[in-house]
Structure formats: structure tokens, C-alpha cells
Design a protein around this motif. Structure first.
Motif, PDB file in Angstrom:
ATOM      1  N   LEU A 255     -55.976 -48.892  91.784  1.00 30.63           N
ATOM      2  CA  LEU A 255     -54.718 -49.102  92.495  1.00 30.63           C
ATOM      3  C   LEU A 255     -54.654 -50.557  92.940  1.00 30.63           C
ATOM      4  CD1 LEU A 255     -52.199 -47.525  93.617  1.00 30.63           C
ATOM      5  CD2 LEU A 255     -53.425 -47.452  95.792  1.00 30.63           C
TER       6      LEU A 255
ATOM      7  N   ARG B 131     -44.345 -44.500  96.225  1.00 29.52           N
ATOM      8  CA  ARG B 131     -45.381 -45.533  96.186  1.00 29.52           C
ATOM      9  C   ARG B 131     -45.101 -46.672  97.156  1.00 29.52           C
ATOM     10  NH1 ARG B 131     -44.970 -46.497  89.838  1.00 29.52           N
ATOM     11  NH2 ARG B 131     -42.778 -46.244  90.444  1.00 29.52           N
TER      12      ARG B 131
ATOM     13  N   GLY C 268     -55.220 -50.340  97.967  1.00 26.40           N
ATOM     14  CA  GLY C 268     -55.682 -50.731  96.642  1.00 26.40           C
ATOM     15  C   GLY C 268     -56.932 -51.587  96.704  1.00 26.40           C
TER      16      GLY C 268
ATOM     17  N   GLN D 223     -49.146 -49.758  94.602  1.00 24.17           N
ATOM     18  CA  GLN D 223     -48.610 -49.382  95.909  1.00 24.17           C
ATOM     19  C   GLN D 223     -47.847 -50.601  96.416  1.00 24.17           C
ATOM     20  OE1 GLN D 223     -51.359 -49.771  99.090  1.00 24.17           O
ATOM     21  NE2 GLN D 223     -50.222 -48.521 100.560  1.00 24.17           N
TER      22      GLN D 223
ATOM     23  N   TRP E  42     -54.050 -46.805  86.014  1.00 23.65           N
ATOM     24  CA  TRP E  42     -53.727 -47.683  87.143  1.00 23.65           C
ATOM     25  C   TRP E  42     -52.304 -47.441  87.637  1.00 23.65           C
ATOM     26  CZ3 TRP E  42     -56.484 -51.479  89.811  1.00 23.65           C
ATOM     27  CH2 TRP E  42     -57.793 -51.686  89.369  1.00 23.65           C
ATOM     28  N   ASP E  43     -52.089 -47.729  88.917  1.00 22.54           N
ATOM     29  CA  ASP E  43     -50.749 -47.681  89.499  1.00 22.54           C
ATOM     30  C   ASP E  43     -50.678 -48.731  90.594  1.00 22.54           C
ATOM     31  OD1 ASP E  43     -48.132 -46.942  89.973  1.00 22.54           O
ATOM     32  OD2 ASP E  43     -48.572 -44.851  90.453  1.00 22.54           O
TER      33      ASP E  43
END
Length: 252
Positions: free
Chosen positions: A4, A59, A83, A38, A35-36
Motif C-alpha cells: 500500500l 480509499r 502505507g 490510500q 498494490w493499491d
């Protein structure tokens, strides 16, 4: 914190209208598998003129607090960052496609690198862009290099602090952003460079919007006495950190 990246954005009333463009640029990011991102949006102030511009996305973490300018808003937003990497994005700027993927690729493959920066294009009101003709070569930025260039070029670094992507544990160890009325991101850049190795990515990683309402466009930003004080404390902090050879950041 696994896989993250937290994007931190300080915002105040006049710049809130640009959040939609910043959000679109996040949606356009193609991240590595698993993966992402925030997005932590922190309002500098407690008015009601920013919230209507915050997109509806799970998010996104939106907060607001007492007025203290961008440095305080960034650091307050850091309290909600989860993250393993923290990416800087001002409310009026945009991330070109591929930016986050490139940051992640460097920081995950090179444990000797603690932060990244990248090429910047100024985004002018007519939609055209202008580049910077003094970008360093792609690759590592050794300890002290940014400070040396900054001192030799009238307090102008060869890389842009608005493009930083940083290992979260180092950012916390340095206390977040400096408590200054401006140039807090430059102060962080020089502190990072004093204790760790960075990396310059030659692909464009930021569209830096130029518009009359931005803080760097205001007369107070270049006030001679205040600017000298800001630059003085930034330099003193960086030089003190650089001299502490007993403490250098190493990724776990």
C-alpha cells in the motif's frame, strides 16, 4: 502496510476545486499486482468549503484541523497514513500515468534507496507544459548531493520536493515536515538526503500546476527576511544531520 502506498495531500479552500483532477490522476495509475493506494486529504483549516470536493471513495481518508499552513496539514495527515511508502501530492497537481508504479518499483527492488523523486513538468493555465533543463541523470542520489547543489544554486535543488515518495518509517523518524510557513517540503528533501540515499526517475512524475492562487505565487513567499530565515534553518538542520555519521537510515 503491505503493498500500500499512501498519498498525502494538504488542501485549503481555493485549491479544493482541483481535487477532482488529482483524483482522476490517481484513478489512472496502473499499480503492480496486489498494490493499491490510500489517499489522505488533510484540510488546513476547519471551514466547510473543502469537504464537498472530496471524492466518494473508500480509499480516501479526509480530515481537517486548525489552520497552520501546508507543513502542519501534511504532518497531521501522516497520523492516518498506513502505507509502507508515502507519496506527496499537492491538491492542485496531478500524477502522470505510471508514476506510482515507478516509485514502487525502485523502493521495492532497492533496499539501499529510501526515497525517490522524478522529472516535473509545469502545467500552465492554457494547458501547455514546460520542463526543467537541469534534471540530474537517472539513478542514485548520494548523501549530501542535494544540499551541495542547493547551496550553490541560490537555494534551488536539482530535484523537486513535490515529487517525493518516501519510506514511511524514515519519514516518521524525521518528524514529518518542517514547521515552516513555506518550503517545508524542501526542508524534508534536504533532511532525507542528509541521512539516506535517494533515486531520480527520469520519466515525468508530476504535473505541477501554475495558477495565481498557489502559495508560491504570493508575494509573502519571496519576502526577503522570511526567506532567509527559512533557508537558514533548513540548511542548519540538513548540515547537522549530515554530520551525524553515526546515524544513517537503512531499510529493514
Amino acid at each position: 502496510m503491505t503493498k500500500l502506498v499512501t498519498v498525502i495531500t494538504p488542501v485549503y479552500g481555493p485549491s479544493a476545486e482541483y481535487l477532482a483532477d488529482a483524483y482522476k490522476s490517481l484513478l489512472d495509475q496502473d499499480l503492480p499486482n496486489g498494490w493499491d493506494w490510500q489517499w489522505v486529504i488533510q484540510q488546513d483549516g476547519e471551514t466547510d468549503d473543502v469537504a464537498p470536493h472530496v471524492p466518494d471513495d473508500a480509499r480516501i481518508s479526509f480530515g481537517r484541523g486548525r489552520h497552520g499552513r501546508a507543513g502542519m496539514a501534511r504532518t497531521m495527515g501522516l497520523s492516518r497514513a498506513i502505507g509502507q511508502f508515502v507519496k506527496v501530492l499537492d491538491a492542485d497537481d496531478q500524477l502522470p500515468a505510471g508514476t506510482l508504479a515507478r516509485d514502487i518499483a525502485i523502493l521495492t527492488s532497492r533496499p539501499d534507496v529510501a526515497w525517490t523523486t522524478s522529472r516535473v513538468l509545469d502545467l500552465l493555465p492554457d494547458g501547455s507544459t514546460v520542463g526543467f533543463d537541469q534534471d540530474p541523470p537517472a539513478g542514485p542520489i548520494e548523501r549530501g548531493e542535494v544540499l551541495a547543489h542547493w547551496k550553490a544554486h541560490d537555494f534551488r535543488a536539482q530535484v523537486h520536493p513535490a515529487t517525493l515518495c518516501i519510506r514511511r518509517d524514515l519519514l516518521l523518524a524525521l518528524g514529518g515536515w518542517m514547521a515552516l510557513p513555506a518550503s517545508e517540503d524542501t526542508g524534508l528533501l534536504l533532511a532525507l538526503n542528509a541521512v539516506s540515499r535517494g533515486w531520480f526517475i527520469e520519466e515525468t512524475g508530476l504535473l505541477y500546476r501554475k495558477w495565481p492562487g498557489q502559495s508560491t505565487h504570493q508575494a509573502a513567499h519571496s519576502h526577503e527576511i522570511e526567506r532567509a530565515a527559512r533557508m537558514g534553518v533548513i540548511q542548519a538542520r540538513a548540515e547537522s544531520l549530515l554530520a551525524l555519521d553515526t546515524w544513517r537510515f537503512e531499510a529493514a
